[in-house]
Design a protein around this motif. Structure first.
Motif, PDB file in Angstrom:
ATOM      1  N   GLY A 146     -14.002 -35.304  16.867  1.00  0.00           N
ATOM      2  CA  GLY A 146     -14.508 -33.933  16.986  1.00  0.00           C
ATOM      3  C   GLY A 146     -14.679 -33.422  18.410  1.00  0.00           C
ATOM      4  N   GLU A 147     -13.934 -33.986  19.361  1.00  0.00           N
ATOM      5  CA  GLU A 147     -14.028 -33.470  20.740  1.00  0.00           C
ATOM      6  C   GLU A 147     -13.514 -32.038  20.802  1.00  0.00           C
ATOM      7  OE1 GLU A 147     -12.730 -32.481  24.841  1.00  0.00           O
ATOM      8  OE2 GLU A 147     -11.526 -32.558  23.026  1.00  0.00           O
ATOM      9  N   GLU A 148     -12.473 -31.795  20.028  1.00  0.00           N
ATOM     10  CA  GLU A 148     -11.782 -30.500  20.108  1.00  0.00           C
ATOM     11  C   GLU A 148     -12.594 -29.352  19.509  1.00  0.00           C
ATOM     12  OE1 GLU A 148      -9.278 -30.093  21.867  1.00  0.00           O
ATOM     13  OE2 GLU A 148      -8.193 -31.984  22.024  1.00  0.00           O
ATOM     14  N   VAL A 149     -13.678 -29.656  18.818  1.00  0.00           N
ATOM     15  CA  VAL A 149     -14.467 -28.582  18.210  1.00  0.00           C
ATOM     16  C   VAL A 149     -15.872 -28.537  18.787  1.00  0.00           C
ATOM     17  CG1 VAL A 149     -13.106 -28.479  16.102  1.00  0.00           C
ATOM     18  CG2 VAL A 149     -15.033 -30.041  16.214  1.00  0.00           C
TER      19      VAL A 149
ATOM     20  N   GLY B  23      -0.597 -36.537  24.607  1.00  0.00           N
ATOM     21  CA  GLY B  23      -1.270 -36.451  25.904  1.00  0.00           C
ATOM     22  C   GLY B  23      -2.766 -36.263  25.740  1.00  0.00           C
ATOM     23  N   ASP B  24      -3.148 -35.475  24.761  1.00  0.00           N
ATOM     24  CA  ASP B  24      -4.559 -35.113  24.524  1.00  0.00           C
ATOM     25  C   ASP B  24      -4.960 -35.549  23.132  1.00  0.00           C
ATOM     26  OD1 ASP B  24      -7.031 -33.956  24.434  1.00  0.00           O
ATOM     27  OD2 ASP B  24      -6.290 -31.944  24.044  1.00  0.00           O
ATOM     28  N   ASP B  25      -5.481 -36.714  22.904  1.00  0.00           N
ATOM     29  CA  ASP B  25      -5.870 -37.658  23.923  1.00  0.00           C
ATOM     30  C   ASP B  25      -5.354 -39.037  23.526  1.00  0.00           C
ATOM     31  OD1 ASP B  25      -7.131 -38.615  26.181  1.00  0.00           O
ATOM     32  OD2 ASP B  25      -9.115 -38.611  25.327  1.00  0.00           O
ATOM     33  N   GLY B  26      -4.145 -39.015  22.864  1.00  0.00           N
ATOM     34  CA  GLY B  26      -3.548 -40.277  22.423  1.00  0.00           C
ATOM     35  C   GLY B  26      -3.369 -41.245  23.579  1.00  0.00           C
TER      36      GLY B  26
ATOM     37  N   ALA C 151     -12.574 -42.154  24.968  1.00  0.00           N
ATOM     38  CA  ALA C 151     -11.532 -41.130  24.824  1.00  0.00           C
ATOM     39  C   ALA C 151     -11.681 -40.608  23.403  1.00  0.00           C
ATOM     40  CB  ALA C 151     -10.145 -41.737  25.033  1.00  0.00           C
ATOM     41  N   HIS C 152     -11.170 -39.411  23.140  1.00  0.00           N
ATOM     42  CA  HIS C 152     -11.346 -38.875  21.779  1.00  0.00           C
ATOM     43  C   HIS C 152     -10.083 -39.096  20.962  1.00  0.00           C
ATOM     44  CE1 HIS C 152      -9.079 -35.004  22.242  1.00  0.00           C
ATOM     45  NE2 HIS C 152      -9.473 -35.080  23.489  1.00  0.00           N
ATOM     46  N   TYR C 153     -10.278 -39.409  19.682  1.00  0.00           N
ATOM     47  CA  TYR C 153      -9.108 -39.690  18.854  1.00  0.00           C
ATOM     48  C   TYR C 153      -8.688 -38.525  17.976  1.00  0.00           C
ATOM     49  CZ  TYR C 153     -11.881 -40.863  14.594  1.00  0.00           C
ATOM     50  OH  TYR C 153     -12.684 -40.824  13.497  1.00  0.00           O
TER      51      TYR C 153
ATOM     52  N   PHE D   1     -11.541 -40.552  29.594  1.00  0.00           N
ATOM     53  CA  PHE D   1     -10.112 -40.303  29.828  1.00  0.00           C
ATOM     54  C   PHE D   1      -9.614 -39.152  28.963  1.00  0.00           C
ATOM     55  CE2 PHE D   1     -10.988 -44.392  31.463  1.00  0.00           C
ATOM     56  CZ  PHE D   1     -10.157 -44.527  32.561  1.00  0.00           C
ATOM     57  N   GLU D   2      -8.964 -38.178  29.619  1.00  0.00           N
ATOM     58  CA  GLU D   2      -8.522 -36.954  28.952  1.00  0.00           C
ATOM     59  C   GLU D   2      -7.099 -36.592  29.351  1.00  0.00           C
ATOM     60  OE1 GLU D   2      -8.756 -34.710  26.930  1.00  0.00           O
ATOM     61  OE2 GLU D   2     -10.791 -34.669  26.150  1.00  0.00           O
ATOM     62  N   GLY D   3      -6.540 -35.620  28.672  1.00  0.00           N
ATOM     63  CA  GLY D   3      -5.231 -35.088  29.038  1.00  0.00           C
ATOM     64  C   GLY D   3      -5.233 -33.586  28.866  1.00  0.00           C
ATOM     65  N   ARG D   4      -4.861 -32.865  29.914  1.00  0.00           N
ATOM     66  CA  ARG D   4      -4.679 -31.417  29.786  1.00  0.00           C
ATOM     67  C   ARG D   4      -3.211 -31.148  30.068  1.00  0.00           C
ATOM     68  NH1 ARG D   4      -4.629 -26.472  33.616  1.00  0.00           N
ATOM     69  NH2 ARG D   4      -2.609 -27.476  33.734  1.00  0.00           N
TER      70      ARG D   4
HETATM   71 ZN   LIG Z   1      -8.783 -33.617  24.906  1.00  0.00          ZN
END
Ligand SMILES: [Zn+2]
Length: 774
Positions: free
Chosen positions: A168-171, A135-138, A123-125, A196-199
């Motif tokens: 750096g998932e978000e970029v 939710g994204d992505d705590g 999962a990305h921190y 595991f992700e959250g949208r």
């Molecule tokens: Zn995410």
């Protein structure tokens, strides 16, 4: 009137069954903090969410460094020896090249059989610039820690489990790309991947993406997951649509795996309101229920062979998962279509139908579909025009989107019913029913052709509806001999409701109030078409010679439409719990000593109006020389903010081309991103090396036509890049720096509690642009 009620009964029953089918697609109940130690508890995991998502923590920010340190501390506390993979990564898509320093955290939970393949959980921190990211992505990150804790209470698994917290998932998925760069090592070491992700921040966690050749992984998943919510429909959609989660580079590396995300609570996505307090603990529990059960399962079974031909899989009701080889869909589709033709032939033989009238019945459904789509489009346009504030949100959907979605479906139902009520005066029921089934058969053929493993979605409803038609034909031929025939044909309508109603609901959640939500109206028209035998009786009462049209169903559905719109109107105002989003940023053009307030919105809103008193909505070439689209802006006080600097470390000419080695420095502290763009044709490059990496050969045209390079989390000491220009002359580059927060300008009105910055990389930032000639 009992006779009237009995006409309504079948439809009412189907409606209630549909409501139940939708209700059952829900996450498990969160387990309390004192749940047995070997189980996953959302309440325990929530404590980590509270720390990780305390504040926005985008890549490179001090807040992200705090999250990184907290995760390292928690992993050591859990008895693991985490390592920090501090590296640079690069992602190129179109003319945009994203690069940055990423700090992935990896910890290995050793198994009993070291050296074999491992299970990889990730999962990305990092978070979006404005979002705390609960939710994204705590939720994904916290689920990993709670799962690790639960696993530590039992004996070791057979295989190692690798826990990867990406940065750096978000970029541009930078962390996952960096981790997946060594494809050969990855294939050697990893047997199966779980991402595991959250949208959003609520709803069931959907198993929305599966690697190709999914037969093995789906079978094992079905065996192990306690609440599996999955569909080959998502699998097919993801094969056809572009997507961007950390799973992508791993799947592209050829790994087998599954990707999970909850998608409800869309207005909270990437928003400052994505806080721990707003996170649905059921969603967190659902993440955890997958993670713990699947890690235990995949950690035990053989991971030697993880590919098998595709399966079709879906939930007929709740989390009951049906699966079978996707190859079975072809005989299913052919068999169903053949049966439909046979029943139609039988109806023709009984003189209840002709080929021409069947075609007319089919065109009738197409007309109904067009009507429903047109009205839906009109309603969406009306809502957008009446409530421009919703436009600030993703998908043009604020927190009350459900009210409008109900209105959308009800309006579609009302028009469909009114239209079929009118048609039933002119066309016989068998014509309308047979024609509708013919259209569904054609759509099934389309699915079979383009998205084979999702053919189930129409095949089973059509098969059941065809059998029900046959049953009614028999009953009409021998009235009185088959008293259970009515019940039988009603039961055969259930598959359509069970499969299509929850799908329709999920499509509404996914597409919010964008034009794509009209796809759910296609499903609505198909569902209503399949349910015509239950709908037609309430639309009119057959008299001696004519059918008397009844307005009850269209009127009722229209009433629901109006109620939906009224509820939407009553709940239109934001609160501090459900805040309005607004977009504003400050940009200094250091070339001309001019500054601007800018907004991504076409018009000022209630808050930006206080600042944008005389805004202009037109292109702004001083800041965006290549952009011809309009942007809302107004002059702002020019602050003395230092721009980025670009210094030449080496400058040689090789074969008539300039070869440069440059050091790019942010110029001021707190800069989270640097953007480098060619000012003119002199910025055409032959090749480019960023962060020691060659920009991939897949984008040579991008480099040639002038690429924009975004450096995320740039070091204050600077970033080195090397390039070779296409032309030998001087090179002109534009450098823009971006830091979080608006500058302290006098007269800036404070944000009310019910207004928050909109998501995005420009929103509530301070930017400094400078043109540099080399
Ligand atoms: Zn995410």
């Amino acid at each position: 009137m009992p006779s009237s009620f009995s006409r309504w009964l079948p439809l009412l029953g189907l409606f209630l069954f549909g409501a139940l089918a939708i209700y059952l697609v829900k996450p498990p109940r969160p387990l309390p903090a004192d749940a047995p130690a070997g189980e996953f508890s959302a309440y325990r995991a929530q404590r980590d969410v509270a720390v990780v998502a305390r504040q926005p923590h985008p890549i490179g920010s001090p807040a992200n460094a705090q999250v990184r340190d907290y995760l390292l501390h928690r992993l050591r506390e859990l008895g693991l020896a985490p390592t920090l993979l501090d590296t640079s990564a690069l992602a190129a898509s179109g003319s945009e090249i994203n690069t940055g320093r990423v700090q992935n955290i990896v910890a290995r939970l050793p198994g009993r059989q070291p050296g074999g393949k491992a299970v990889l959980v990730l999962a990305h921190y990092d978070s979006q610039p404005q979002a705390p990211g609960a939710g994204d992505d705590g939720a994904g990150v916290a689920a990993m820690l709670e799962t690790l804790r639960a696993l530590r209470t039992g004996p070791p698994l057979a295989h190692d489990v690798i826990w990867l917290f990406t940065d750096g998932e978000e970029v541009g998925l930078l962390g996952a790309r960096a981790y997946a760069a060594d494809t050969a090592r990855l294939r050697r070491e990893v047997g199966v991947v779980l991402n595991f992700e959250g949208r959003g921040n609520a709803g069931p966690s959907l198993t929305f993406e599966v690697s190709a050749q999914n037969g093995w992984v789906i079978s094992e998943y079905a065996r192990a997951a306690p609440v599996p919510i999955a569909s080959s429909l998502f699998y097919e959609a993801y094969r056809h649509l572009p997507n961007d989660t950390d799973f992508t580079p791993l799947r592209q590396a050829g790994l087998t795996g599954l990707n999970f995300a909850f998608v409800d609570g869309f207005p909270f996505y990437h928003s400052p309101a994505d806080t721990p307090a707003h996170l649905d603990l059921g969603s967190l529990q659902h993440h955890g229920s997958y993670m713990l059960s699947l890690v235990r399962h995949f950690g035990t079974i053989s991971l030697a062979q993880t590919k098998a031909p595709d399966y079709t899989f879906f939930n007929p009701l709740g989390s009951w998962l049906v699966r079978y080889p996707a190859a079975w869909n072809l005989p299913l589709t052919l068999g169903t279509s053949t049966l439909l033709l046979l029943v139609a032939a039988l109806a023709a033989q009984r003189r209840r139908l002709s080929a021409a009238s069947l075609l007319g019945g089919a065109l009738a459904l197409v007309g109904g579909l067009a009507l429903v789509l047109l009205a839906g489009w009109g309603l969406l346009a009306l809502v957008a025009a009446l409530y421009p504030a919703y436009g600030a949100f993703y998908g043009k959907a604020a927190y009350n989107a459900l009210a409008y979605q109900v209105a959308l479906l009800a309006l579609g139902t009302s028009l469909f019913a009114g239209y079929y009520g009118w048609l039933s005066r002119h066309l016989r029921p068998d014509t309308l029913v047979g024609g509708a089934l013919l259209v569904v058969a054609l759509l099934l053929g389309l699915l079979q052709w383009q998205a084979v493993s999702s053919a189930f979605l129409l095949a089973f409803p059509l098969l059941a509806a065809t059998l029900a038609w046959a049953l009614r034909l028999r009953q009409a031929a021998a009235p009185g001999r088959l008293p259970a025939g009515g019940v039988g044909s009603w039961l055969l309508a259930l598959p359509a409701v069970a499969l299509l109603a929850p799908t329709l609901y999920l499509l509404l959640i996914i597409f919010a109030l964008t034009p794509l939500v009209l796809i759910s109206l296609v499903f609505l028209a198909v569902l209503l078409g399949l349910l015509l035998p239950s709908i037609l009786p309430v639309l009119g009462k057959a008299g001696a010679t004519t059918v008397r049209f009844s307005w009850q169903l269209p009127g009722l559905a229209l009433g629901v439409t109006l109620i939906g719109l009224a509820v939407g109107h009553a709940t239109r105002l934001p609160t501090s719990d459900q805040p309005q989003q607004t977009h504003l940023f400050y940009a200094l053009d250091a070339d001309h000593g001019q500054a601007y307030w800018l907004s991504a919105a076409p018009r000022p809103d209630a808050w930006t109006r206080l600042l944008l008193t005389q805004p202009q909505y037109q292109p702004l070439p001083a800041l965006f020389p290549k952009q011809t689209t309009s942007v809302l802006h107004q002059a702002a006080p020019a602050l003395a903010l230092p721009p980025a600097t670009l210094s030449v470390l080496a400058d040689t000419t090789v074969g008539g081309h300039r070869r440069l080695r440059l050091l790019l420095r942010p110029g001021r502290p707190g800069v989270l991103a640097l953007r480098l763009s060619p000012a003119d044709a002199s910025g055409q490059l032959r090749w480019l090396r960023v962060a020691g990496q060659q920009v991939p050969a897949l984008v040579p045209r991008t480099v040639a036509s002038g690429a924009n390079i975004n450096f995320f989390a740039p070091r204050l000491g600077g970033e080195v890049l090397e390039l070779e220009t296409a032309a030998p002359g001087p090179l002109q580059l534009v450098v823009t720096t971006r830091s979080l927060g608006l500058p302290p300008v006098l007269g800036l009105p404070p944000l009310p509690a019910s207004v928050v910055p909109a998501p995005g990389y420009n929103s509530f930032t301070t930017q400094v642009k400078k043109t540099i000639q080399l």
